[in-house]
Design an enzyme around this catalytic site. Structure first.
Site, mmCIF file in Angstrom:
data_model
loop_
_atom_site.group_PDB
_atom_site.id
_atom_site.type_symbol
_atom_site.label_atom_id
_atom_site.label_comp_id
_atom_site.label_asym_id
_atom_site.label_seq_id
_atom_site.Cartn_x
_atom_site.Cartn_y
_atom_site.Cartn_z
ATOM 1 N N LYS A 1 0.848 -1.198 0.000
ATOM 2 C CA LYS A 1 0.000 0.000 0.000
ATOM 3 C C LYS A 1 0.878 1.240 0.000
ATOM 4 C CE LYS A 1 -4.347 1.070 2.305
ATOM 5 N NZ LYS A 1 -5.075 0.888 3.561
HETATM 6 C C1 E4P Z 1 -8.342 2.024 3.544
HETATM 7 O O1 E4P Z 1 -7.519 1.342 3.026
HETATM 8 C C2 E4P Z 1 -8.194 2.691 4.829
HETATM 9 O O2 E4P Z 1 -7.487 1.832 5.687
HETATM 10 C C3 E4P Z 1 -9.505 2.981 5.508
HETATM 11 O O3 E4P Z 1 -10.604 2.581 4.730
HETATM 12 C C4 E4P Z 1 -9.606 4.367 6.052
HETATM 13 O O4 E4P Z 1 -10.836 4.520 6.705
HETATM 14 P P1 E4P Z 1 -11.125 5.704 7.724
HETATM 15 O O5 E4P Z 1 -11.293 6.958 6.940
HETATM 16 O O6 E4P Z 1 -12.396 5.306 8.403
HETATM 17 O O7 E4P Z 1 -9.956 5.758 8.660
#
Ligand code: E4P
Length: 218
Positions: A83
């Site tokens: 990522k």
């Molecule tokens: C995605 O890969 C992120 O980890 C996640 O969906 C972020 O979500 P949040 O905005 O609720 O922290």
């Protein structure tokens, strides 16, 4: 539509695996910090548990370091997806890692222009964050519609739209109606998907009626 769970908690992942609904996992540095676990150890454990893709995020903002970290993360398991943030350096790292056949998930995407960059860099997944856009009174679901439309215009784009920052079942179902490839969903929202008051009321009546017959199947 593929369902990923957005967590680094092993128990939550194990419970969801038993439903057969889970196709993968995403983590981020905040979720790892919340778990209190070592990054590499927890990712290794999740990759061994889950047959599908598991996203683990880099911890640096400089392309050369992201590439080095990405290669190290990719050694954890075949299903590890690196990522990377949607920055100039993140896109550079995405391109380099993609050229080496390493799967990537470009995260922190808040515009369709950014999504196009990730696709051109060979990202396996693009992660647009709907909830965080809604939080600042911008149209999170509109972004998903835009990205799906742009990507559908170009058959050579193979990047999958991974809807992230989902906060409720409506986000998920709107994304499903748009044909988004994947949703990464917090465990709490996955559990909310099962709930309907008519299911609860109907089941209560069925259980009462079967009890009145004094019968059971086992
Ligand atoms: C995605 O890969 C992120 O980890 C996640 O969906 C972020 O979500 P949040 O905005 O609720 O922290």
């Amino acid at each position: 539509m593929k369902f990923f769970v957005d967590t680094a908690e092993i128990d939550e992942i194990k419970a969801l695996l038993e439903t057969g609904l889970l196709n993968g996992v995403t983590t981020n540095p905040s979720l790892i910090a919340k778990s209190g676990r070592n990054i590499l150890e927890v990712l290794k454990e999740i990759c061994a548990l889950v047959p599908g893709p598991v996203s683990g995020e880099v911890t640096t903002t400089v392309a050369a370091d992201m590439i080095a970290e990405g290669k190290k993360l990719a050694e954890i398991a075949d299903n590890l997806v690196v990522k990377l943030p949607l920055t100039f350096d993140g896109i550079k790292a995405c391109y380099a890692l993609s050229q080496e056949g390493i799967k990537t998930n470009v995260t922190l995407c808040f515009s369709s222009a950014q999504a196009l960059l990730a696709a051109k860099a060979g990202a396996t997944y693009i992660s647009p964050f709907v909830g965080r856009l809604d939080d600042i009174a911008q149209d999170g679901m509109g972004l998903i519609a835009d990205i799906c439309q742009v990507y559908s215009m170009y058959p050579d784009i193979h990047t999958e739209v991974l809807v992230a920052s989902i906060r409720n079942p409506i986000h998920l179902m709107e994304a499903a109606k748009m044909g988004a490839d994947v949703a990464t969903i917090p465990p709490k929202v996955i559990h909310q998907l099962f709930k309907h008051p008519l299911t609860d009321a109907g089941l209560e009546a069925f259980m009462k009626d079967v009890a009145s017959t004094k019968q059971s199947i086992l």
